[in-house]
Design a protein around this motif. Structure first.
Motif, PDB file in Angstrom:
ATOM      1  N   UNK A  56       0.842  -1.203   0.000  1.00 57.53           N
ATOM      2  CA  UNK A  56       0.000   0.000   0.000  1.00 57.53           C
ATOM      3  C   UNK A  56       0.869   1.242   0.000  1.00 57.53           C
ATOM      4  N   UNK A  57       1.957   1.220   0.759  1.00 53.76           N
ATOM      5  CA  UNK A  57       2.883   2.356   0.747  1.00 53.76           C
ATOM      6  C   UNK A  57       3.442   2.576  -0.658  1.00 53.76           C
ATOM      7  N   UNK A  58       3.826   1.496  -1.321  1.00 50.77           N
ATOM      8  CA  UNK A  58       4.342   1.611  -2.686  1.00 50.77           C
ATOM      9  C   UNK A  58       3.272   2.158  -3.629  1.00 50.77           C
ATOM     10  N   UNK A  59       2.056   1.651  -3.518  1.00 49.80           N
ATOM     11  CA  UNK A  59       0.960   2.114  -4.386  1.00 49.80           C
ATOM     12  C   UNK A  59       0.771   3.622  -4.255  1.00 49.80           C
ATOM     13  N   UNK A  65       0.775   8.549  -7.047  1.00 52.73           N
ATOM     14  CA  UNK A  65       1.205   9.942  -7.184  1.00 52.73           C
ATOM     15  C   UNK A  65       2.132  10.195  -8.366  1.00 52.73           C
ATOM     16  N   UNK A  66       2.890   9.183  -8.766  1.00 52.22           N
ATOM     17  CA  UNK A  66       3.903   9.416  -9.795  1.00 52.22           C
ATOM     18  C   UNK A  66       3.573   8.837 -11.161  1.00 52.22           C
ATOM     19  N   UNK A  67       2.737   7.800 -11.231  1.00 53.51           N
ATOM     20  CA  UNK A  67       2.503   7.108 -12.493  1.00 53.51           C
ATOM     21  C   UNK A  67       1.053   7.210 -12.965  1.00 53.51           C
ATOM     22  N   UNK A  73      -7.476  15.565 -13.331  1.00 55.81           N
ATOM     23  CA  UNK A  73      -6.312  16.461 -13.396  1.00 55.81           C
ATOM     24  C   UNK A  73      -5.852  16.662 -14.837  1.00 55.81           C
ATOM     25  N   UNK A  74      -6.751  16.435 -15.782  1.00 56.62           N
ATOM     26  CA  UNK A  74      -6.413  16.627 -17.191  1.00 56.62           C
ATOM     27  C   UNK A  74      -5.446  15.591 -17.721  1.00 56.62           C
ATOM     28  N   UNK A  75      -5.490  14.390 -17.166  1.00 53.36           N
ATOM     29  CA  UNK A  75      -4.615  13.318 -17.626  1.00 53.36           C
ATOM     30  C   UNK A  75      -3.223  13.344 -17.019  1.00 53.36           C
ATOM     31  N   UNK A  76      -2.992  14.221 -16.050  1.00 50.47           N
ATOM     32  CA  UNK A  76      -1.690  14.298 -15.394  1.00 50.47           C
ATOM     33  C   UNK A  76      -1.682  13.430 -14.141  1.00 50.47           C
ATOM     34  N   UNK A  77      -0.486  13.090 -13.697  1.00 50.36           N
ATOM     35  CA  UNK A  77      -0.335  12.434 -12.395  1.00 50.36           C
ATOM     36  C   UNK A  77      -0.464  13.524 -11.324  1.00 50.36           C
ATOM     37  N   UNK A  79       1.632  14.280  -9.004  1.00 45.06           N
ATOM     38  CA  UNK A  79       2.913  14.977  -8.898  1.00 45.06           C
ATOM     39  C   UNK A  79       3.115  15.966 -10.045  1.00 45.06           C
ATOM     40  N   UNK A  80       2.784  15.555 -11.259  1.00 45.60           N
ATOM     41  CA  UNK A  80       2.933  16.442 -12.418  1.00 45.60           C
ATOM     42  C   UNK A  80       1.987  17.644 -12.302  1.00 45.60           C
ATOM     43  N   UNK A  81       0.798  17.397 -11.809  1.00 49.07           N
ATOM     44  CA  UNK A  81      -0.172  18.481 -11.630  1.00 49.07           C
ATOM     45  C   UNK A  81       0.340  19.486 -10.598  1.00 49.07           C
ATOM     46  N   UNK A  82       0.880  18.985  -9.492  1.00 47.32           N
ATOM     47  CA  UNK A  82       1.417  19.869  -8.458  1.00 47.32           C
ATOM     48  C   UNK A  82       2.600  20.682  -8.996  1.00 47.32           C
TER      49      UNK A  82
END
Length: 88
Positions: A56-59, A65-67, A73-77, A79-82
């Protein structure tokens, strides 16, 4: 129900309940946990508590958040959105 509340209170668990008649209060959390179960934990089978905690931590930290791209968010992850927000 009272025994459950006592058990939770003893362990200092914060109980989350929606406002009466408001079905949207926990919608984001319920959506996240539905995705977690559907996309990740369902395929794992039986694991120890430690193994499940690691999965769960990995997920959350590596995949969600990264993949994982989010339509909201318009198709962004996330992290990318932030990063996009911080750059603006």
């Amino acid at each position: 129900c009272m025994a459950t509340m006592a058990w939770l209170n003893k362990r200092k668990v914060t109980i989350s309940m929606s406002r009466r008649g408001n079905c949207w209060d926990n919608a984001c959390s319920e959506s996240f946990f539905a995705l977690l179960k559907k996309e990740w934990t369902r395929r794992l089978g039986l694991l120890t508590r430690k193994e499940m905690t690691e999965e769960i931590h990995f997920y959350i930290t590596q995949y969600y958040h990264k993949v994982r791209q989010h339509t909201a968010l318009g198709g962004l992850t996330p992290n990318a959105y932030a990063q996009q927000l911080n750059a603006a």
